[in-house]
Every structure is written in structure tokens, then in C-alpha cells.
Write a protein that holds these residues in place. Structure first.
Motif, mmCIF file in Angstrom:
data_model
loop_
_atom_site.group_PDB
_atom_site.id
_atom_site.type_symbol
_atom_site.label_atom_id
_atom_site.label_comp_id
_atom_site.label_asym_id
_atom_site.label_seq_id
_atom_site.Cartn_x
_atom_site.Cartn_y
_atom_site.Cartn_z
ATOM 1 N N HIS A 123 0.902 -1.214 -0.064
ATOM 2 C CA HIS A 123 -0.058 -0.142 0.045
ATOM 3 C C HIS A 123 0.752 1.266 -0.009
ATOM 4 O O HIS A 123 0.597 2.196 -0.673
ATOM 5 C CB HIS A 123 -0.933 -0.227 1.386
ATOM 6 N N HIS A 127 1.064 4.784 -2.610
ATOM 7 C CA HIS A 127 1.029 5.952 -2.495
ATOM 8 C C HIS A 127 2.290 6.547 -3.087
ATOM 9 O O HIS A 127 2.457 7.770 -3.696
ATOM 10 C CB HIS A 127 1.286 6.429 -0.860
ATOM 11 N N GLY A 149 -1.231 6.211 9.009
ATOM 12 C CA GLY A 149 -0.425 5.350 9.525
ATOM 13 C C GLY A 149 1.012 5.441 9.521
ATOM 14 O O GLY A 149 1.814 4.732 10.297
ATOM 15 N N PHE A 177 -4.138 14.089 13.440
ATOM 16 C CA PHE A 177 -5.149 14.925 13.094
ATOM 17 C C PHE A 177 -6.547 14.259 13.495
ATOM 18 O O PHE A 177 -7.407 14.906 14.076
ATOM 19 C CB PHE A 177 -5.068 15.077 11.614
ATOM 20 N N GLY A 190 -10.225 12.980 11.023
ATOM 21 C CA GLY A 190 -9.859 14.172 11.436
ATOM 22 C C GLY A 190 -9.389 15.276 10.610
ATOM 23 O O GLY A 190 -9.544 16.517 10.871
ATOM 24 N N GLU A 195 -8.922 20.667 9.430
ATOM 25 C CA GLU A 195 -8.249 21.796 8.300
ATOM 26 C C GLU A 195 -9.422 22.666 7.965
ATOM 27 O O GLU A 195 -9.128 24.010 8.142
ATOM 28 C CB GLU A 195 -7.910 21.142 6.839
ATOM 29 N N GLY A 288 -0.131 10.588 0.197
ATOM 30 C CA GLY A 288 -0.819 10.045 1.386
ATOM 31 C C GLY A 288 -1.746 11.025 1.829
ATOM 32 O O GLY A 288 -1.913 12.364 1.524
ATOM 33 N N ASP A 321 -6.793 7.170 0.261
ATOM 34 C CA ASP A 321 -6.786 5.993 -0.220
ATOM 35 C C ASP A 321 -7.360 5.792 -1.557
ATOM 36 O O ASP A 321 -8.536 6.232 -1.636
ATOM 37 C CB ASP A 321 -6.929 4.778 0.683
HETATM 38 O O1 KG4 Z 1 -3.719 7.649 2.965
HETATM 39 P P1 KG4 Z 1 -4.847 7.771 3.689
HETATM 40 O O2 KG4 Z 1 -6.073 7.723 3.075
HETATM 41 O O3 KG4 Z 1 -5.206 6.281 4.658
HETATM 42 C C1 KG4 Z 1 -3.748 6.097 5.030
HETATM 43 O O4 KG4 Z 1 -3.076 5.045 4.260
HETATM 44 O O5 KG4 Z 1 -3.600 5.965 6.318
HETATM 45 O O6 KG4 Z 1 -4.753 8.681 5.061
HETATM 46 C C2 KG4 Z 1 -5.779 8.964 5.816
HETATM 47 C C3 KG4 Z 1 -5.372 9.920 7.087
HETATM 48 C C4 KG4 Z 1 -6.174 10.315 7.881
HETATM 49 O O7 KG4 Z 1 -5.671 10.022 9.121
HETATM 50 C C5 KG4 Z 1 -6.948 11.507 7.772
HETATM 51 O O8 KG4 Z 1 -7.129 12.189 8.783
HETATM 52 C C6 KG4 Z 1 -5.614 12.255 7.036
HETATM 53 O O9 KG4 Z 1 -5.169 11.192 6.111
HETATM 54 N N1 KG4 Z 1 -6.185 13.437 5.854
HETATM 55 C C7 KG4 Z 1 -5.893 14.587 6.245
HETATM 56 C C8 KG4 Z 1 -6.738 15.096 5.195
HETATM 57 N N2 KG4 Z 1 -7.511 14.597 4.684
HETATM 58 C C9 KG4 Z 1 -7.126 13.325 5.066
HETATM 59 N N3 KG4 Z 1 -4.955 15.229 7.134
HETATM 60 C C10 KG4 Z 1 -4.991 16.615 6.986
HETATM 61 N N4 KG4 Z 1 -5.604 17.429 5.956
HETATM 62 C C11 KG4 Z 1 -6.444 16.997 5.129
HETATM 63 N N5 KG4 Z 1 -7.102 17.578 4.410
#
Ligand code: KG4
Ligand code: ZN
Length: 369
Positions: A123, A127, A149, A177, A190, A195, A288, A321
Motif C-alpha cells: 500500500h 502512495h 499510519g 489529526f 480528523g 483543516e 498520502g 486511499d
Molecule cells: O492515506 P490515507 O487515506 O490512509 C492511510 O493510508 O493512512 O490517509 C488517511 C489520513 C487520515 O488520518 C486523515 O485524517 C488524513 O489522512 N487526512 C488529512 C486530510 N485529509 C485526510 N489530514 C490533514 N488534512 C487533510 N485535508
């Protein structure tokens, strides 16, 4: 003029490592020029809303129930059949094991039924390779992978060659977050809610820690932030009996500024380290979920400009994701000759650079990152 027919290949991608069930079809011509023909994402967040976080069992069941629908929608939207795919690319780790198993089992079933090979994809590689899918960035490049993560600086040399320059030694920023949103009673995930609230907040009202900035290298730490936020929130609640909307906004803006400062300072260090290794190719890329944050994207763009580096931040939909990144990473691996079979297993832990000592501890399941 050469009149050769281009060799067009199609790849199906499946993603189910966390709380998005996703399927996508990506095409590649002569090993280049990737195109996303479809990208279907079923966001499960409504299913977890009452629990304040992702419940792994609910996530796994929802993936199992939805994956076949996502796959048929992705094929239909791409106007392609399963028989036209060169391979079925599936996230095999890292992530929540129940969800990973749903995706891997579905991919194996599709493989068995169609005779097409399965390609297991990391995964994090999905990214990390996204800037090649969106902007055709050449290897090598510097990647800041910053998600729910994970948080690491990677020297990306090939689809299966990653060198970790540094990373978080505790929480990932996305996790921070999410915890911040929980502490302030804002919606999950979050990132987007913090944001949004931060837009009307004062980033200088609360002074939160920026750990490890005085330490050499580009390792980071984010766990102290939530403790500081919790303590400051509790003090304020004790003093005034609750939180006003403006307090929440100020907490969010101050928290976001602290995360952004750490990422900015450590990106500067990572760029110096990267330049010492690869002075001729300087592309600085982010990916990510947290890379969807506009303030963080803009601050990192300035860091790249200072260093004279090309800057690539994928569109927001390809930061969080999705399965297009998995189809594309799988395509790159397939073109390198990688094939898996029905013995492919899901791995909850799967570091991209296994030669470096584990940043986040080990244990029975192996190194986390
Ligand atoms: O990459 P992702 O979709 O899943 C993982 O592989 O972890 O990342 C999800 C994370 C969540 O913790 C979410 O709160 C954060 O990305 N995220 C953000 C924003 N959009 C998603 N963090 C800060 N600002 C954003 N706009
Ligand atoms: Zn992710």
C-alpha cells in the motif's frame, strides 16, 4: 514514420487496507503514459461514525460485502472486461488484516476465474509511486509519504527500490489529526475537519511542541502534540467551563501549524540528504492522506522552491486511499516481471525498506515501518 501498434495493457487494482473499499482500471501504453480509466472508492466512514474511529471487524465485513460491486463498477466505467486485464493488482499490506484478507481473497477468486495473474502490492508503494502515475516523474525522486499510519522520507529508486531516509518514531500525522478532532468533538476522519476549522483560527494562540527539530537527521515525532493539546484543552475547559467555537478553531490552527512546521523543517533536512545522494534529479513529491491538506501542500511547495526542486503533490483524490495507485504500482511491478499466485498472503506489517532498523518497534508481526 513508425507504424507500429502501441502495446496497450490494462490493470485492475483492488484496495481494502483501511476504511476505503476501492477498485480501479489503469491503462499503460508501451510501459508508459498511464491513464486512470476508472477509480471507484466506497468510503466507509459513515459505518464507523458512532465509534469515534475505525472498527476493524466492521471494516473487514464492509470490504467483503462491497469489493465485488466496486470491481464490477470499475470495469463497467472503464468499458473493459476482466478478460482484457493483464493482471489483478491487490493491496497485500500493510494495514488492517481483515480488510487486507477481503481484498486478497477477492483478487485470488478473480484470478482463478479469469486465469489472470495476481500481483500483490505494498500500500505504501502505491502512495509513493503516485507522482509517476499523475506526472510521469522519473526515478529517482524524494518522497514524503504522510498518511494516517505512516510518515517517512523515501528515496524512490524503482517500483521495488525504496530507501528510507527518516520517518516518525511514534504517531503518524494523520493519526494526530484524527486524535485532535476527537479531543475537540469534530468529525472523523480528523484531517478534513481540523483543516476546515483551522481556516478561522489563530495559529499563534497556543504554542504546541515541535519535537526533534534540534536533532540531526529527518526523523520526526508527533505523539507529544496530542498530549500537549489534551492538557491545554483541559486547562481551558476548567477555566471557562467548556470550549467556544473560536477556541476549537484556534486549537486546530495551532495544531496544524505545529505539524506543518515539523514537516517543513525535516523536509529541508531530507532534501539536503537526498541531494548528497542524487544531485542530478531533484523532484520532491508528497503523497498520502495528509498531503491533501492545503496549508501543508503550500508550505512544502515553498521548501521545494528554496531547494530548486520540482514539486509534485497529486490531486486530492489521489492523496487519500484509492485503487488507481494500486493498479499503477502493480502495473510497474508486472512490467518488471513480478507475478504472484494463489499462495499470496496478506501482511499487516510490511516495511518498504526492510534493510533499515524498524522505526516503530517490532514484535511478533515484524517491523511496522
Ligand atoms: O492515506 P490515507 O487515506 O490512509 C492511510 O493510508 O493512512 O490517509 C488517511 C489520513 C487520515 O488520518 C486523515 O485524517 C488524513 O489522512 N487526512 C488529512 C486530510 N485529509 C485526510 N489530514 C490533514 N488534512 C487533510 N485535508
Ligand atoms: Zn493510505
Amino acid at each position: 514514420m513508425e507504424n507500429r501498434k502501441l502495446d496497450q495493457k490494462f490493470f485492475l487494482g483492488l484496495e481494502s487496507s483501511c476504511d476505503e473499499t476501492a477498485a480501479s482500471v489503469v491503462s499503460v501504453k508501451d510501459g508508459k503514459d498511464p491513464k486512470i480509466l476508472s477509480s471507484v472508492v466506497f468510503d466507509q466512514s459513515m459505518l464507523h461514525v458512532d465509534f469515534g474511529g475505525i472498527v476493524p471487524e466492521i471494516a473487514a465485513r464492509a470490504h467483503a460485502e462491497r469489493m465485488d460491486i466496486c470491481v464490477s463498477n470499475a470495469l463497467e466505467q472503464a468499458e473493459r472486461k476482466l478478460s482484457e486485464m493483464s493482471a489483478i493488482c491487490v493491496t497485500a499490506g500493510p494495514g488492517l488484516i481483515g480488510g487486507l484478507l477481503s481484498g486478497v481473497m477477492c483478487a485470488k477468486g478473480l484470478s482463478l476465474g479469469s486465469g489472470k495473474p495476481v500481483v500483490g502490492v505494498n500500500h505504501l508503494a502505491g502512495h509513493a509511486l503516485t507522482p509517476r502515475l499523475t506526472n510521469g516523474v522519473a526515478y529517482p525522486f524524494l518522497m514524503l509519504l504522510v498518511s494516517g499510519g505512516h510518515c517517512q522520507f523515501l528515496l524512490v529508486k524503482g517500483a521495488d527500490q525504496f530507501e528510507r531516509l527518516g520517518g516518525t518514531i511514534d504517531d503518524a500525522p494523520g493519526e494526530a489529526f484524527d486524535k485532535t478532532a476527537r479531543l475537540l468533538g469534530l468529525a472523523q476522519p480528523g484531517g478534513p475537519s481540523v483543516e476546515e476549522a483551522a481556516l478561522s483560527g489563530n495559529p499563534r494562540r497556543f504554542s504546541f511542541p515541535r519535537p526533534l527539530l534540534d536533532r540531526k537527521g529527518c526523523d520526526m515525532s508527533f505523539s507529544g502534540l496530542k498530549t500537549a493539546l489534551l492538557r491545554t484543552r483541559n486547562d481551558l475547559v476548567d477555566r471557562q467551563g467548556g470550549l467556544y467555537k473560536q477556541d476549537r478553531a484556534d486549537f486546530c490552527a495551532s495544531f496544524q501549524a505545529a505539524v506543518s512546521d515539523v514537516l517543513v523543517q525535516k523536509s529541508r533536512v531530507a532534501l539536503i540528504e537526498y541531494l548528497a545522494l542524487c544531485p542530478e534529479e531533484v523532484s520532491f513529491c508528497v503523497a498520502g492522506g495528509v498531503a491533501a491538506n492545503q496549508i501543508i501542500r503550500n508550505c512544502l511547495e515553498q521548501v521545494a522552491a528554496e531547494a530548486g526542486a520540482r514539486y509534485i503533490a497529486p490531486p486530492l483524490k489521489l492523496c487519500t486511499d484509492n485503487a488507481a495507485m494500486i493498479a499503477f504500482a502493480g502495473a510497474e511491478l508486472y512490467l518488471l516481471g513480478k507475478r504472484d499466485d494463489l499462495s499470496l498472503s496478506a501482511r499487516s506489517r510490511w516495511p518498504l525498506d526492510s534493510r533499515k532498523p524498524a522505526l516503530l518497534g517490532g514484535g511478533k508481526k515484524g517491523a511496522k515501518a
